[in-house]
Design a protein around this motif. Sequence first.
Motif, PDB file in Angstrom:
ATOM      1  N   VAL A  25      50.921  76.628 122.004  1.00  0.00           N
ATOM      2  CA  VAL A  25      51.043  75.486 122.935  1.00  0.00           C
ATOM      3  C   VAL A  25      51.485  74.219 122.201  1.00  0.00           C
ATOM      4  N   ALA A  26      52.246  74.389 121.120  1.00  0.00           N
ATOM      5  CA  ALA A  26      52.676  73.247 120.302  1.00  0.00           C
ATOM      6  C   ALA A  26      53.443  72.208 121.117  1.00  0.00           C
ATOM      7  N   LEU A  27      54.168  72.650 122.129  1.00  0.00           N
ATOM      8  CA  LEU A  27      54.949  71.733 122.959  1.00  0.00           C
ATOM      9  C   LEU A  27      54.061  70.712 123.673  1.00  0.00           C
ATOM     10  N   LEU A  32      47.492  67.275 124.917  1.00  0.00           N
ATOM     11  CA  LEU A  32      46.194  67.933 124.738  1.00  0.00           C
ATOM     12  C   LEU A  32      45.345  67.170 123.719  1.00  0.00           C
ATOM     13  N   ASP A  33      45.985  66.728 122.652  1.00  0.00           N
ATOM     14  CA  ASP A  33      45.254  65.984 121.620  1.00  0.00           C
ATOM     15  C   ASP A  33      44.804  64.622 122.157  1.00  0.00           C
ATOM     16  N   TRP A  34      45.628  64.004 123.011  1.00  0.00           N
ATOM     17  CA  TRP A  34      45.247  62.723 123.616  1.00  0.00           C
ATOM     18  C   TRP A  34      43.998  62.919 124.467  1.00  0.00           C
ATOM     19  N   PHE A  35      43.969  64.010 125.228  1.00  0.00           N
ATOM     20  CA  PHE A  35      42.790  64.350 126.039  1.00  0.00           C
ATOM     21  C   PHE A  35      41.556  64.449 125.147  1.00  0.00           C
ATOM     22  N   CYS A  36      41.686  65.143 124.024  1.00  0.00           N
ATOM     23  CA  CYS A  36      40.557  65.329 123.109  1.00  0.00           C
ATOM     24  C   CYS A  36      40.104  64.000 122.487  1.00  0.00           C
ATOM     25  N   GLU A  37      41.067  63.198 122.060  1.00  0.00           N
ATOM     26  CA  GLU A  37      40.755  61.946 121.378  1.00  0.00           C
ATOM     27  C   GLU A  37      40.113  60.921 122.311  1.00  0.00           C
ATOM     28  N   GLN A 190      58.780  66.491 130.529  1.00  0.00           N
ATOM     29  CA  GLN A 190      59.589  67.025 129.432  1.00  0.00           C
ATOM     30  C   GLN A 190      60.273  68.321 129.850  1.00  0.00           C
ATOM     31  N   ASP A 191      61.402  68.583 129.218  1.00  0.00           N
ATOM     32  CA  ASP A 191      62.134  69.823 129.488  1.00  0.00           C
ATOM     33  C   ASP A 191      61.448  70.989 128.806  1.00  0.00           C
ATOM     34  N   TYR A 192      61.481  72.133 129.493  1.00  0.00           N
ATOM     35  CA  TYR A 192      60.967  73.362 128.898  1.00  0.00           C
ATOM     36  C   TYR A 192      62.111  74.373 128.870  1.00  0.00           C
ATOM     37  N   PRO A 193      62.681  74.647 127.690  1.00  0.00           N
ATOM     38  CA  PRO A 193      63.804  75.582 127.613  1.00  0.00           C
ATOM     39  C   PRO A 193      63.344  77.034 127.724  1.00  0.00           C
TER      40      PRO A 193
END
Length: 209
Positions: A25-27, A32-37, A190-193
């Motif tokens: 889920v690197a994209l 996700l990290d903002w949610f955690c922080e 964001q675009d998801y290719p």
Amino acid sequence: MDKNKIAVALFDKLAQVYQEKYMDVALYHDTLDWFCENLQTPNARILELACGPGNITRRLLEQRPDFKILGTDLSPKMVELAAINNPTAQFELMDCRELSRHNAKYDGIMCGFCLPYLEKDEVLRLIVDAKAILNDGGLFYLSTMEDDYEKSGYRKGSTGDEIYMHYYPKAFLAEALQDAGFRILQVKIQDYPEKEGSQTIDLVLIAQK
């Protein structure tokens, strides 16, 4: 033809394939990290809806091992994989459309790409129900595929199986969150290719009670 039952059966059938394709889920690390922080409650209780194989769960626990996560899904195979991938979290079968029956309170609710499998009225009810079980100041993370609702329909995946996908525009979800009493803190598009060359647009909203 029950679109939801078709989706659950398909996720059971393709659980391993889905895990191999979407475990990374690197994209979405930034949101996700903002949610955690920004969920600063120690040992925060998190309810995850449509957890799949526990891909998002794993990232949350990497960032916040103190989180007490209950992951839920309608697919037994997905719940089984999620538990294997995240032995410190709890998982159970649950229909997010019956969230109002859930009596516990949470500091955060994670809803990653569940909305594509819900009708418009179900999404509106989910948002209201989520607010009811969040503690004051709690965060609600929503991600979905952004487009006009009228473009919803059956889509064929790489395996040849068809599943009904619902699309939601940012304006609709933002208004629904605000009408329910949420304050929107983050919005990302964001675009998801896709591997076959097509492209979808992902939408993430993070709101606070």
